[in-house]
Scaffold this active site. Structure first.
Site, PDB file in Angstrom:
ATOM      1  N   TYR A  57       0.858  -1.196   0.000  1.00 47.18           N
ATOM      2  CA  TYR A  57       0.000   0.000   0.000  1.00 47.18           C
ATOM      3  C   TYR A  57       0.892   1.243   0.000  1.00 47.18           C
ATOM      4  CZ  TYR A  57      -3.767  -3.211   0.762  1.00 47.18           C
ATOM      5  OH  TYR A  57      -4.648  -4.242   0.570  1.00 47.18           O
ATOM      6  N   CYS A  82       0.226   7.507 -10.651  1.00 42.11           N
ATOM      7  CA  CYS A  82      -0.062   6.435  -9.696  1.00 42.11           C
ATOM      8  C   CYS A  82      -1.534   6.050  -9.753  1.00 42.11           C
ATOM      9  CB  CYS A  82       0.288   6.900  -8.281  1.00 42.11           C
ATOM     10  SG  CYS A  82       0.228   5.561  -7.080  1.00 42.11           S
ATOM     11  N   GLU A 115       4.017   4.418 -11.029  1.00 43.65           N
ATOM     12  CA  GLU A 115       3.707   3.265 -10.184  1.00 43.65           C
ATOM     13  C   GLU A 115       2.221   3.003 -10.360  1.00 43.65           C
ATOM     14  OE1 GLU A 115       6.154   2.324  -6.467  1.00 43.65           O
ATOM     15  OE2 GLU A 115       4.214   2.975  -5.676  1.00 43.65           O
ATOM     16  N   TYR A 139      -0.921  -0.105 -10.993  1.00 42.57           N
ATOM     17  CA  TYR A 139      -1.178  -1.503 -10.660  1.00 42.57           C
ATOM     18  C   TYR A 139      -2.591  -1.884 -11.049  1.00 42.57           C
ATOM     19  CZ  TYR A 139      -1.065  -5.802  -7.947  1.00 42.57           C
ATOM     20  OH  TYR A 139      -1.094  -7.114  -7.572  1.00 42.57           O
TER      21      TYR A 139
HETATM   22  C1  LIG Z   1       3.005  -0.595  -5.120  1.00 43.70           C
HETATM   23  C2  LIG Z   1       1.531  -0.812  -4.831  1.00 43.70           C
HETATM   24  C3  LIG Z   1       0.843   0.125  -4.098  1.00 43.70           C
HETATM   25  C4  LIG Z   1      -0.508  -0.046  -3.836  1.00 43.70           C
HETATM   26  N1  LIG Z   1      -1.158   0.908  -3.122  1.00 43.70           N
HETATM   27  C5  LIG Z   1      -2.462   0.773  -2.863  1.00 43.70           C
HETATM   28  C6  LIG Z   1      -3.153   1.793  -2.146  1.00 43.70           C
HETATM   29  O1  LIG Z   1      -2.578   2.827  -1.754  1.00 43.70           O
HETATM   30  N2  LIG Z   1      -4.468   1.606  -1.886  1.00 43.70           N
HETATM   31  C7  LIG Z   1      -5.138   0.496  -2.321  1.00 43.70           C
HETATM   32  O2  LIG Z   1      -6.345   0.380  -2.037  1.00 43.70           O
HETATM   33  N3  LIG Z   1      -4.494  -0.483  -3.013  1.00 43.70           N
HETATM   34  C8  LIG Z   1      -3.182  -0.367  -3.277  1.00 43.70           C
HETATM   35  N4  LIG Z   1      -2.518  -1.358  -3.943  1.00 43.70           N
HETATM   36  C9  LIG Z   1      -3.242  -2.627  -4.238  1.00 43.70           C
HETATM   37  C10 LIG Z   1      -3.126  -3.592  -2.997  1.00 43.70           C
HETATM   38  O3  LIG Z   1      -1.784  -4.044  -2.874  1.00 43.70           O
HETATM   39  C11 LIG Z   1      -4.005  -4.841  -3.103  1.00 43.70           C
HETATM   40  O4  LIG Z   1      -3.716  -5.474  -4.325  1.00 43.70           O
HETATM   41  C12 LIG Z   1      -5.482  -4.549  -3.034  1.00 43.70           C
HETATM   42  O5  LIG Z   1      -5.833  -3.937  -1.805  1.00 43.70           O
HETATM   43  C13 LIG Z   1      -6.286  -5.869  -3.143  1.00 43.70           C
HETATM   44  O6  LIG Z   1      -5.823  -6.745  -2.162  1.00 43.70           O
HETATM   45  P1  LIG Z   1      -6.801  -7.765  -1.414  1.00 43.70           P
HETATM   46  O7  LIG Z   1      -5.985  -8.605  -0.508  1.00 43.70           O
HETATM   47  O8  LIG Z   1      -7.970  -7.067  -0.837  1.00 43.70           O
HETATM   48  O9  LIG Z   1      -7.351  -8.636  -2.607  1.00 43.70           O
HETATM   49  P2  LIG Z   1      -6.932 -10.151  -2.908  1.00 43.70           P
HETATM   50  O10 LIG Z   1      -7.568 -11.063  -1.933  1.00 43.70           O
HETATM   51  O11 LIG Z   1      -5.460 -10.234  -3.069  1.00 43.70           O
HETATM   52  O12 LIG Z   1      -7.646 -10.335  -4.288  1.00 43.70           O
HETATM   53  C14 LIG Z   1      -7.113  -9.720  -5.418  1.00 43.70           C
HETATM   54  C15 LIG Z   1      -7.298 -10.670  -6.567  1.00 43.70           C
HETATM   55  O13 LIG Z   1      -8.693 -10.783  -6.831  1.00 43.70           O
HETATM   56  C16 LIG Z   1      -8.895 -10.956  -8.212  1.00 43.70           C
HETATM   57  N5  LIG Z   1      -9.783  -9.881  -8.671  1.00 43.70           N
HETATM   58  C17 LIG Z   1      -9.741  -8.586  -8.314  1.00 43.70           C
HETATM   59  N6  LIG Z   1     -10.719  -7.897  -8.907  1.00 43.70           N
HETATM   60  C18 LIG Z   1     -11.382  -8.796  -9.670  1.00 43.70           C
HETATM   61  C19 LIG Z   1     -12.484  -8.696 -10.546  1.00 43.70           C
HETATM   62  N7  LIG Z   1     -13.107  -7.528 -10.737  1.00 43.70           N
HETATM   63  N8  LIG Z   1     -12.901  -9.819 -11.173  1.00 43.70           N
HETATM   64  C20 LIG Z   1     -12.284 -10.985 -10.976  1.00 43.70           C
HETATM   65  N9  LIG Z   1     -11.218 -11.134 -10.160  1.00 43.70           N
HETATM   66  C21 LIG Z   1     -10.784 -10.067  -9.526  1.00 43.70           C
HETATM   67  C22 LIG Z   1      -7.544 -10.878  -8.879  1.00 43.70           C
HETATM   68  O14 LIG Z   1      -7.096 -12.196  -9.068  1.00 43.70           O
HETATM   69  C23 LIG Z   1      -6.701 -10.174  -7.868  1.00 43.70           C
HETATM   70  O15 LIG Z   1      -5.345 -10.529  -7.964  1.00 43.70           O
HETATM   71  C24 LIG Z   1      -1.181  -1.201  -4.278  1.00 43.70           C
HETATM   72  C25 LIG Z   1      -0.473  -2.162  -5.013  1.00 43.70           C
HETATM   73  C26 LIG Z   1       0.851  -1.968  -5.292  1.00 43.70           C
HETATM   74  C27 LIG Z   1       1.586  -3.003  -6.085  1.00 43.70           C
HETATM   75  N1  LIG Z   2       1.465   2.575  -6.034  1.00 39.85           N
HETATM   76  C1  LIG Z   2       0.568   1.930  -6.756  1.00 39.85           C
HETATM   77  O1  LIG Z   2       0.877   1.200  -7.654  1.00 39.85           O
HETATM   78  C2  LIG Z   2      -0.852   2.133  -6.401  1.00 39.85           C
HETATM   79  C3  LIG Z   2      -1.198   2.943  -5.344  1.00 39.85           C
HETATM   80  C4  LIG Z   2      -2.528   3.118  -5.059  1.00 39.85           C
HETATM   81  C5  LIG Z   2      -3.490   2.472  -5.829  1.00 39.85           C
HETATM   82  N2  LIG Z   2      -3.088   1.668  -6.817  1.00 39.85           N
HETATM   83  C6  LIG Z   2      -4.067   0.982  -7.661  1.00 39.85           C
HETATM   84  O2  LIG Z   2      -4.799   2.005  -8.306  1.00 39.85           O
HETATM   85  C7  LIG Z   2      -6.085   1.542  -8.592  1.00 39.85           C
HETATM   86  C8  LIG Z   2      -7.087   2.614  -8.162  1.00 39.85           C
HETATM   87  O3  LIG Z   2      -8.338   2.070  -8.130  1.00 39.85           O
HETATM   88  P1  LIG Z   2      -9.544   2.674  -7.316  1.00 39.85           P
HETATM   89  O4  LIG Z   2     -10.546   1.561  -7.225  1.00 39.85           O
HETATM   90  O5  LIG Z   2      -9.063   3.335  -6.095  1.00 39.85           O
HETATM   91  O6  LIG Z   2     -10.036   3.782  -8.329  1.00 39.85           O
HETATM   92  P2  LIG Z   2     -11.501   4.284  -8.640  1.00 39.85           P
HETATM   93  O7  LIG Z   2     -12.091   4.893  -7.447  1.00 39.85           O
HETATM   94  O8  LIG Z   2     -12.262   3.218  -9.354  1.00 39.85           O
HETATM   95  O9  LIG Z   2     -11.139   5.454  -9.674  1.00 39.85           O
HETATM   96  C9  LIG Z   2     -10.461   5.167 -10.856  1.00 39.85           C
HETATM   97  C10 LIG Z   2     -10.831   6.208 -11.882  1.00 39.85           C
HETATM   98  O10 LIG Z   2     -10.079   5.968 -13.064  1.00 39.85           O
HETATM   99  C11 LIG Z   2     -10.977   5.812 -14.161  1.00 39.85           C
HETATM  100  N3  LIG Z   2     -10.426   4.921 -15.183  1.00 39.85           N
HETATM  101  C12 LIG Z   2     -10.812   3.676 -15.531  1.00 39.85           C
HETATM  102  N4  LIG Z   2     -10.076   3.232 -16.552  1.00 39.85           N
HETATM  103  C13 LIG Z   2      -9.213   4.222 -16.878  1.00 39.85           C
HETATM  104  C14 LIG Z   2      -8.221   4.354 -17.867  1.00 39.85           C
HETATM  105  N5  LIG Z   2      -7.954   3.395 -18.741  1.00 39.85           N
HETATM  106  N6  LIG Z   2      -7.524   5.501 -17.907  1.00 39.85           N
HETATM  107  C15 LIG Z   2      -7.760   6.495 -17.039  1.00 39.85           C
HETATM  108  N7  LIG Z   2      -8.718   6.436 -16.083  1.00 39.85           N
HETATM  109  C16 LIG Z   2      -9.425   5.294 -15.998  1.00 39.85           C
HETATM  110  C17 LIG Z   2     -12.244   5.278 -13.550  1.00 39.85           C
HETATM  111  O11 LIG Z   2     -13.337   5.551 -14.402  1.00 39.85           O
HETATM  112  P3  LIG Z   2     -14.629   4.585 -14.558  1.00 39.85           P
HETATM  113  O12 LIG Z   2     -14.565   3.587 -13.447  1.00 39.85           O
HETATM  114  O13 LIG Z   2     -15.794   5.506 -14.449  1.00 39.85           O
HETATM  115  O14 LIG Z   2     -14.494   3.976 -15.920  1.00 39.85           O
HETATM  116  C18 LIG Z   2     -12.293   6.126 -12.286  1.00 39.85           C
HETATM  117  O15 LIG Z   2     -12.773   7.401 -12.550  1.00 39.85           O
HETATM  118  C19 LIG Z   2      -6.242   0.205  -7.910  1.00 39.85           C
HETATM  119  O16 LIG Z   2      -6.069  -0.788  -8.887  1.00 39.85           O
HETATM  120  C20 LIG Z   2      -5.074   0.189  -6.915  1.00 39.85           C
HETATM  121  O17 LIG Z   2      -4.628  -1.118  -6.646  1.00 39.85           O
HETATM  122  C21 LIG Z   2      -1.785   1.492  -7.146  1.00 39.85           C
END
Ligand SMILES: Cc1cc2nc3c(=O)[nH]c(=O)nc-3n(C[C@H](O)[C@H](O)[C@H](O)COP(=O)(O)OP(=O)(O)OC[C@H]3O[C@@H](n4cnc5c(N)ncnc54)[C@H](O)[C@@H]3O)c2cc1C
Ligand SMILES: NC(=O)c1ccc[n+]([C@@H]2O[C@H](COP(=O)([O-])OP(=O)(O)OC[C@H]3O[C@@H](n4cnc5c(N)ncnc54)[C@H](OP(=O)(O)O)[C@@H]3O)[C@@H](O)[C@H]2O)c1
Length: 373
Positions: A154, A331, A371, A373
């Site tokens: 996270y 991000c 970054e 994901y």
């Molecule tokens: C560098 C980094 C930073 C991140 N920062 C954040 C952050 O700040 N906030 C945040 O909320 N998350 C962040 N994430 C994502 C976070 O690490 C978790 O992946 C996320 O919270 C989901 O984890 P979980 O254990 O709840 O889900 P899990 O139990 O691990 O389930 C996830 C799995 O469910 C399946 N899945 C997910 N969605 C669907 C779908 N729609 N249909 C079918 N299968 C599906 C996929 O196989 C997926 O791998 C970050 C990830 C990375 C790599």
């Molecule tokens: N460091 C990291 O790598 C990091 C840190 C934090 C979060 N994350 C990841 O970031 C994601 C954020 O998801 P969330 O559920 O918090 O977001 P969210 O609330 O669903 O908001 C995402 C927004 O992006 C829009 N969107 C969808 N497809 C897009 C595209 N191709 N290009 C640009 N915008 C698009 C969505 O629009 P519509 O839904 O209306 O189509 C929505 O407005 C998660 O997958 C999380 O794991 C990664």
């Protein structure tokens, strides 16, 4: 390391539905910033009114600012990755740090698609992170194979001093994952649900800190363009607190920070109240643009994604990218990267530049940081 910060936003009543416990080690001096979900959602009506009156949401938030034509001041570049005092992996999955949840509350409206929470954990200063780093969370219990759950990463959503300003907490911004599988069953993500359900006083196993990609530039005069979708806002909240809410002896931001935040609905505009306060206080140094995908469209009637909003400023952004103290950070959702590349390809092509090559140079100079994901 910076001197202790002082938050510049008045204390508010705090989160609605918040679960809170006072940190035993909280320093008396710094004020705690309020980020009430009431405040966050309270502006929705005004926003909707503006929309129906034909205004675009961003118009209320943006103060026009022209790009400086002065050449960038060339400073000897020190890689952010070699910054003095930067640490990684102090805690590992087998020997995690046991933090305590101090506060946890929902920060989106009830009508938002999905639930996002802001939570603060105690660290006693033992996870000395920088803005832009991440922590791992090891959820309790075992997976379907009977093995302990793997850690999930996270992004840290607080600045280095933390929400209480005492360097003893770390905050996260977490979206609860719930989806329907092929069999039509509702599946809850393991770690996100564990985190979103935490109550004050609950324990959480943390690892890290990790990550160097999203560290802030040290240049106080930099132009910092931040592109976030959803919870991808997390690292930028840390950046912006350092820039605008805190006082540091060794850092006083004098450049331009420009945040583009993409969310589905105005009720899911994360930390809106904080960002609008910064904008109000630092109109010359902070620009704020929202892309609200399910409420706004562009002139062609297309869904307003972050790259659609950026297209409104394409020329200006391209000019900024010519300066070698402009830093772009991206991000959130993986899909956004391609959307943003598509815009850049056409802009670069107009100047006869191959974007793929140009981006490589920017990346090398730590000016293009991704970054997703
Ligand atoms: C560098 C980094 C930073 C991140 N920062 C954040 C952050 O700040 N906030 C945040 O909320 N998350 C962040 N994430 C994502 C976070 O690490 C978790 O992946 C996320 O919270 C989901 O984890 P979980 O254990 O709840 O889900 P899990 O139990 O691990 O389930 C996830 C799995 O469910 C399946 N899945 C997910 N969605 C669907 C779908 N729609 N249909 C079918 N299968 C599906 C996929 O196989 C997926 O791998 C970050 C990830 C990375 C790599
Ligand atoms: N460091 C990291 O790598 C990091 C840190 C934090 C979060 N994350 C990841 O970031 C994601 C954020 O998801 P969330 O559920 O918090 O977001 P969210 O609330 O669903 O908001 C995402 C927004 O992006 C829009 N969107 C969808 N497809 C897009 C595209 N191709 N290009 C640009 N915008 C698009 C969505 O629009 P519509 O839904 O209306 O189509 C929505 O407005 C998660 O997958 C999380 O794991 C990664």
């Amino acid at each position: 390391m910076a001197a202790l910060a002082q938050a510049a936003v008045p204390r508010t009543s705090g989160l609605a539905n918040v679960s809170t416990v006072a940190p035993t080690s909280r320093s008396a001096a710094p004020q705690r910033v309020g980020f009430s979900s009431n405040g966050l959602c309270g502006n929705v009506e005004a926003l909707t009114a503006k929309k129906s009156a034909g205004f675009r949401v961003r118009d209320s938030a943006v103060v026009a600012q022209t790009v400086s034509t002065e050449p960038a001041v060339k400073e000897a570049k020190v890689s952010k990755k070699n910054e003095h005092g930067l640490v990684t992996n102090v805690y590992k999955p087998k020997t995690p740090y046991e933090g305590i949840c101090l506060t946890n509350g929902k920060i989106v409206g009830d009508d938002a698609p999905g639930e996002t929470f802001h939570m603060v954990f105690s660290t006693e200063g033992k996870i000395p992170y920088r803005e832009g780093q991440s922590v791992g969370v090891v959820p309790p219990g075992v997976d379907e194979k009977g093995k302990p759950h793997k850690l999930r990463l996270y992004s840290i959503a607080s600045s280095a001093p933390g929400d209480f300003g005492d360097y003893k907490t770390v905050s996260l911004c977490v979206k609860r994952l719930v989806y329907t599988n092929d069999k039509g069953e509702e599946v809850k993500g393991v770690c996100s649900n564990f985190l979103c359900d935490l109550k004050a006083g609950d324990k959480v196993n943390l690892t890290g800190p990790v990550g160097k990609e999203m560290l802030m530039p040290t240049d106080e005069k930099a132009t910092v363009i931040m592109l976030a979708t959803g919870t991808g806002i997390a690292p930028f909240r840390g950046f912006l607190w350092r820039m605008f809410f805190e006082k540091h002896d060794d850092y006083k931001f004098q450049g331009l920070a420009w945040l583009f935040l993409g969310v589905p609905t105005s009720s899911s505009l994360l930390y809106r109240e904080e960002f609008e306060k910064m904008q109000q206080d630092y109109p010359d140094n902070f620009r704020l643009d929202f892309a609200v995908s399910r409420e706004q469209t562009n002139a062609k009637g297309e869904r307003m994604y972050i790259q659609t909003r950026m297209a409104d400023y394409a020329e200006e952004l391209w000019q900024m990218l010519q300066k070698d103290n402009t830093f772009v950070y991206m991000c959130g959702l993986k899909g956004m990267e391609k959307g943003i590349d598509d815009i850049m390809v056409s802009l670069a092509a107009r100047d006869g530049i191959d974007w793929v090559e140009y981006k490589k140079t920017l990346k090398k100079g730590e000016q293009w940081n991704v970054e997703v994901y």
